[in-house]
Design a protein around this motif. Structure first.
Motif, PDB file in Angstrom:
ATOM      1  N   ASP A 126       0.803  -1.226   0.000  1.00 50.24           N
ATOM      2  CA  ASP A 126       0.000   0.000   0.000  1.00 50.24           C
ATOM      3  C   ASP A 126       0.837   1.280   0.000  1.00 50.24           C
ATOM      4  O   ASP A 126       0.335   2.354   0.327  1.00 50.24           O
ATOM      5  N   ALA A 127       2.114   1.192  -0.354  1.00 53.42           N
ATOM      6  CA  ALA A 127       3.001   2.362  -0.252  1.00 53.42           C
ATOM      7  C   ALA A 127       2.513   3.544  -1.092  1.00 53.42           C
ATOM      8  O   ALA A 127       2.680   4.703  -0.700  1.00 53.42           O
ATOM      9  N   ASP A 128       1.917   3.257  -2.241  1.00 51.17           N
ATOM     10  CA  ASP A 128       1.417   4.347  -3.105  1.00 51.17           C
ATOM     11  C   ASP A 128       0.483   5.282  -2.351  1.00 51.17           C
ATOM     12  O   ASP A 128       0.455   6.481  -2.596  1.00 51.17           O
ATOM     13  N   ARG A 129      -0.263   4.697  -1.425  1.00 53.05           N
ATOM     14  CA  ARG A 129      -1.295   5.468  -0.718  1.00 53.05           C
ATOM     15  C   ARG A 129      -0.710   6.581   0.146  1.00 53.05           C
ATOM     16  O   ARG A 129      -1.342   7.621   0.329  1.00 53.05           O
ATOM     17  N   VAL A 130       0.487   6.389   0.691  1.00 56.77           N
ATOM     18  CA  VAL A 130       1.026   7.370   1.636  1.00 56.77           C
ATOM     19  C   VAL A 130       2.108   8.269   1.047  1.00 56.77           C
ATOM     20  O   VAL A 130       2.387   9.340   1.594  1.00 56.77           O
ATOM     21  N   LEU A 131       2.725   7.842  -0.051  1.00 56.00           N
ATOM     22  CA  LEU A 131       3.844   8.629  -0.560  1.00 56.00           C
ATOM     23  C   LEU A 131       3.432  10.035  -0.988  1.00 56.00           C
ATOM     24  O   LEU A 131       4.202  10.985  -0.827  1.00 56.00           O
ATOM     25  N   ALA A 132       2.217  10.179  -1.529  1.00 52.49           N
ATOM     26  CA  ALA A 132       1.753  11.526  -1.901  1.00 52.49           C
ATOM     27  C   ALA A 132       1.714  12.442  -0.690  1.00 52.49           C
ATOM     28  O   ALA A 132       2.056  13.630  -0.776  1.00 52.49           O
ATOM     29  N   ASP A 133       1.315  11.901   0.470  1.00 57.19           N
ATOM     30  CA  ASP A 133       1.302  12.700   1.696  1.00 57.19           C
ATOM     31  C   ASP A 133       2.718  12.998   2.176  1.00 57.19           C
ATOM     32  O   ASP A 133       3.000  14.081   2.685  1.00 57.19           O
ATOM     33  N   VAL A 134       3.611  12.041   2.020  1.00 60.74           N
ATOM     34  CA  VAL A 134       5.001  12.250   2.432  1.00 60.74           C
ATOM     35  C   VAL A 134       5.601  13.420   1.678  1.00 60.74           C
ATOM     36  O   VAL A 134       6.268  14.285   2.262  1.00 60.74           O
ATOM     37  N   TRP A 135       5.358  13.505   0.369  1.00 66.62           N
ATOM     38  CA  TRP A 135       5.925  14.609  -0.420  1.00 66.62           C
ATOM     39  C   TRP A 135       5.399  15.953   0.067  1.00 66.62           C
ATOM     40  O   TRP A 135       6.135  16.948   0.097  1.00 66.62           O
ATOM     41  N   GLN A 136       4.133  16.006   0.473  1.00 67.69           N
ATOM     42  CA  GLN A 136       3.538  17.277   0.893  1.00 67.69           C
ATOM     43  C   GLN A 136       4.211  17.869   2.127  1.00 67.69           C
ATOM     44  O   GLN A 136       4.310  19.092   2.272  1.00 67.69           O
ATOM     45  N   PHE A 137       4.683  17.011   3.018  1.00 67.02           N
ATOM     46  CA  PHE A 137       5.282  17.505   4.260  1.00 67.02           C
ATOM     47  C   PHE A 137       6.748  17.913   4.096  1.00 67.02           C
ATOM     48  O   PHE A 137       7.347  18.427   5.036  1.00 67.02           O
ATOM     49  N   GLN A 138       7.307  17.686   2.915  1.00 72.48           N
ATOM     50  CA  GLN A 138       8.680  18.098   2.622  1.00 72.48           C
ATOM     51  C   GLN A 138       9.646  17.672   3.735  1.00 72.48           C
ATOM     52  O   GLN A 138      10.405  18.474   4.281  1.00 72.48           O
ATOM     53  N   VAL A 139       9.590  16.395   4.065  1.00 74.31           N
ATOM     54  CA  VAL A 139      10.430  15.853   5.127  1.00 74.31           C
ATOM     55  C   VAL A 139      11.886  15.849   4.700  1.00 74.31           C
ATOM     56  O   VAL A 139      12.215  15.865   3.506  1.00 74.31           O
ATOM     57  N   ASP A 140      12.773  15.817   5.687  1.00 71.83           N
ATOM     58  CA  ASP A 140      14.211  15.785   5.400  1.00 71.83           C
ATOM     59  C   ASP A 140      14.666  14.420   4.921  1.00 71.83           C
ATOM     60  O   ASP A 140      15.700  14.299   4.264  1.00 71.83           O
ATOM     61  N   GLY A 141      13.923  13.378   5.274  1.00 77.93           N
ATOM     62  CA  GLY A 141      14.295  12.031   4.880  1.00 77.93           C
ATOM     63  C   GLY A 141      13.223  11.040   5.276  1.00 77.93           C
ATOM     64  O   GLY A 141      12.270  11.384   5.975  1.00 77.93           O
ATOM     65  N   VAL A 142      13.382   9.800   4.826  1.00 79.57           N
ATOM     66  CA  VAL A 142      12.376   8.759   5.067  1.00 79.57           C
ATOM     67  C   VAL A 142      13.068   7.464   5.482  1.00 79.57           C
ATOM     68  O   VAL A 142      14.076   7.060   4.884  1.00 79.57           O
ATOM     69  N   ILE A 143      12.518   6.827   6.510  1.00 77.16           N
ATOM     70  CA  ILE A 143      12.883   5.451   6.854  1.00 77.16           C
ATOM     71  C   ILE A 143      11.655   4.603   6.552  1.00 77.16           C
ATOM     72  O   ILE A 143      10.589   4.818   7.135  1.00 77.16           O
ATOM     73  N   ALA A 144      11.782   3.671   5.630  1.00 78.31           N
ATOM     74  CA  ALA A 144      10.634   2.886   5.173  1.00 78.31           C
ATOM     75  C   ALA A 144      10.788   1.432   5.594  1.00 78.31           C
ATOM     76  O   ALA A 144      11.651   0.713   5.074  1.00 78.31           O
ATOM     77  N   ALA A 145       9.959   0.999   6.538  1.00 77.15           N
ATOM     78  CA  ALA A 145       9.917  -0.412   6.945  1.00 77.15           C
ATOM     79  C   ALA A 145       8.786  -1.070   6.165  1.00 77.15           C
ATOM     80  O   ALA A 145       7.837  -1.610   6.726  1.00 77.15           O
ATOM     81  N   ALA A 146       8.878  -0.993   4.854  1.00 77.92           N
ATOM     82  CA  ALA A 146       7.852  -1.526   3.959  1.00 77.92           C
ATOM     83  C   ALA A 146       8.477  -1.724   2.588  1.00 77.92           C
ATOM     84  O   ALA A 146       9.507  -1.124   2.261  1.00 77.92           O
ATOM     85  N   SER A 147       7.851  -2.559   1.771  1.00 80.93           N
ATOM     86  CA  SER A 147       8.373  -2.824   0.434  1.00 80.93           C
ATOM     87  C   SER A 147       8.129  -1.627  -0.482  1.00 80.93           C
ATOM     88  O   SER A 147       7.063  -1.008  -0.434  1.00 80.93           O
ATOM     89  N   LEU A 148       9.120  -1.326  -1.309  1.00 82.75           N
ATOM     90  CA  LEU A 148       9.004  -0.235  -2.276  1.00 82.75           C
ATOM     91  C   LEU A 148       9.355  -0.770  -3.662  1.00 82.75           C
ATOM     92  O   LEU A 148      10.255  -1.601  -3.800  1.00 82.75           O
ATOM     93  N   SER A 149       8.655  -0.270  -4.662  1.00 82.44           N
ATOM     94  CA  SER A 149       8.897  -0.713  -6.031  1.00 82.44           C
ATOM     95  C   SER A 149      10.021   0.112  -6.663  1.00 82.44           C
ATOM     96  O   SER A 149      10.487   1.105  -6.100  1.00 82.44           O
ATOM     97  N   GLY A 150      10.441  -0.300  -7.850  1.00 83.68           N
ATOM     98  CA  GLY A 150      11.444   0.459  -8.581  1.00 83.68           C
ATOM     99  C   GLY A 150      10.967   1.858  -8.891  1.00 83.68           C
ATOM    100  O   GLY A 150      11.753   2.823  -8.860  1.00 83.68           O
ATOM    101  N   GLU A 151       9.674   2.011  -9.176  1.00 82.67           N
ATOM    102  CA  GLU A 151       9.121   3.334  -9.448  1.00 82.67           C
ATOM    103  C   GLU A 151       9.185   4.219  -8.205  1.00 82.67           C
ATOM    104  O   GLU A 151       9.456   5.426  -8.301  1.00 82.67           O
TER     105      GLU A 151
END
Length: 375
Positions: A126-151
């Motif tokens: 379900d990573a697609d569902r949250v990444l749009a929100d992550v971009w909005q907050f302009q975070v300094d970095g991300v730690i992802a304990a979840a699978s991510l695709s090449g895209e």
């Protein structure tokens, strides 16, 4: 009005009254004026790890308390061009089975002057569902304990957002990673059980979209094949208690009898398997059947279970993830991705026979144990 003419307390009182008349907020410039230092000195005092003398720090802190000053994080982010926020993407399952993970990561990130912004996923896919929100907050970095695709990886690079993948191995992508060697843990568990004479294995695996479950299953199957043992019977699981019972029942039905050992993709499934074997089928564990899991969650240590399992070094892994992400943020032009790998600790427990008893147990081809009635 300067601190050389008035005490800090009196200066602060008069300045606070002036601020109240002007109906405005206290700023770092007000603190600097009362403390008798520069505004940059005040900023350094509120920046973790910044160089500032003990005398200056004490004066600034005293003035800040007297003025009831609270640093403005938004204003500071405009100056530094950093939000000082780290996004943590974690699945609900990971949060449930590794309750210490969130606390460890939060503690490590906070110690480095950052704050955690939490995003949870129902499933790894379900990573697609949250990444749009992550971009909005302009975070300094991300730690992802979840699978991510090449895209997903490509989008992080395009947006120049530092990323550390936690406890997942994305073998086809160059990405900064901190993980336990799940493939090796699967091999280790299969080796220990086979060395004790177990020949026919069953595996209650995790969900199809779980990279962790896939690596553990692959490692166990690879080692079983290397030892020339019969292929294990593999059934799916949802990482929950019910999956342990359903999985054991399915394995026995497929084999026509009880296997020597069951490897479960998580402790919760292993506990479900254990309870079903003992209380519903009357199977002696570990006399007739060995059961082992992964993760060393708290219930696995309870006296009624004392589960054979493997423990991941979560505190060390969390510290490594925070450290790696901090270094990437500080040097964003680094080209090579770094991979830090940790080993799991084997917990012997009391649910698996780990020493050989007499001659090696016969394989299922040579003779299976007597069938067990499935209720």
């Amino acid at each position: 009005m300067t601190t050389s003419k008035l005490t800090v307390e009196r200066c602060a009182a008069e300045h606070r009254a002036s601020i109240a008349r002007e109906n405005r907020r206290v700023t770092s410039y007000d603190v600097a004026l009362v403390a008798g230092v520069s505004q940059s000195a005040v900023s350094r005092c509120f920046k973790p790890g910044a160089s500032v003398s003990k005398t200056t720090h004490a004066r600034v802190m005293k003035a800040a308390v007297l003025l009831d000053y609270i640093p403005n994080a938004a204003a500071r982010s405009l100056i530094t061009r950093r939000s000082n926020m780290i996004a943590l993407i974690i699945t609900n399952q990971a949060n449930l089975y590794y309750p210490e993970l969130l606390a460890e990561l939060s503690q490590q990130i906070t110690a480095r002057g950052k704050r955690v912004l939490l995003f949870t996923l129902a499933r790894e896919s379900d990573a697609d569902r949250v990444l749009a929100d992550v971009w909005q907050f302009q975070v300094d970095g991300v730690i992802a304990a979840a699978s991510l695709s090449g895209e997903h990886i490509a989008e992080f690079k395009r947006r120049r957002v530092p990323l550390v993948v936690f406890n997942r191995t994305l073998r086809d992508h160059s990405v900064n990673t901190v993980t336990c060697d799940h493939h090796e843990t699967g091999r280790m568990l299969a080796s220990r059980l086979a060395a004790a004479g177990h020949r026919q294995f069953g595996i209650i695996a995790g969900t199809e979209d779980s990279v962790v479950a896939s690596e553990r299953r692959r490692g166990a199957c690879e080692r079983i094949a290397e030892l020339g043992l019969p292929p294990p019977v593999i059934v799916p699981g949802e990482y929950d208690y019910r999956s342990g019972a359903v999985g054991l029942k399915a394995i026995i039905e497929q084999l026509g009898g009880v296997p020597d050992a069951i490897i479960c993709g998580s402790d919760v499934m292993a506990i479900g398997c254990l309870d079903y074997a003992r209380h519903e089928l009357g199977i002696e564990v570990p006399g007739q059947l060995s059961v082992a899991g992964f993760d060393a969650v708290e219930p696995s240590n309870w006296l009624s279970y004392n589960l054979t399992t493997l423990r991941q070094p979560m505190p060390k892994m969390a510290a490594a993830a925070a450290d790696l992400l901090s270094s990437i943020i500080d040097r964003p032009d680094a080209d090579e991705a770094e991979r830090r790998v940790f080993n799991a600790q084997f917990i012997e427990g009391a649910t698996a026979r780990l020493t050989p008893v007499g001659p090696a147990a016969p394989t299922v081809a040579a003779g299976m144990r007597a069938p067990v009635a499935i209720m």
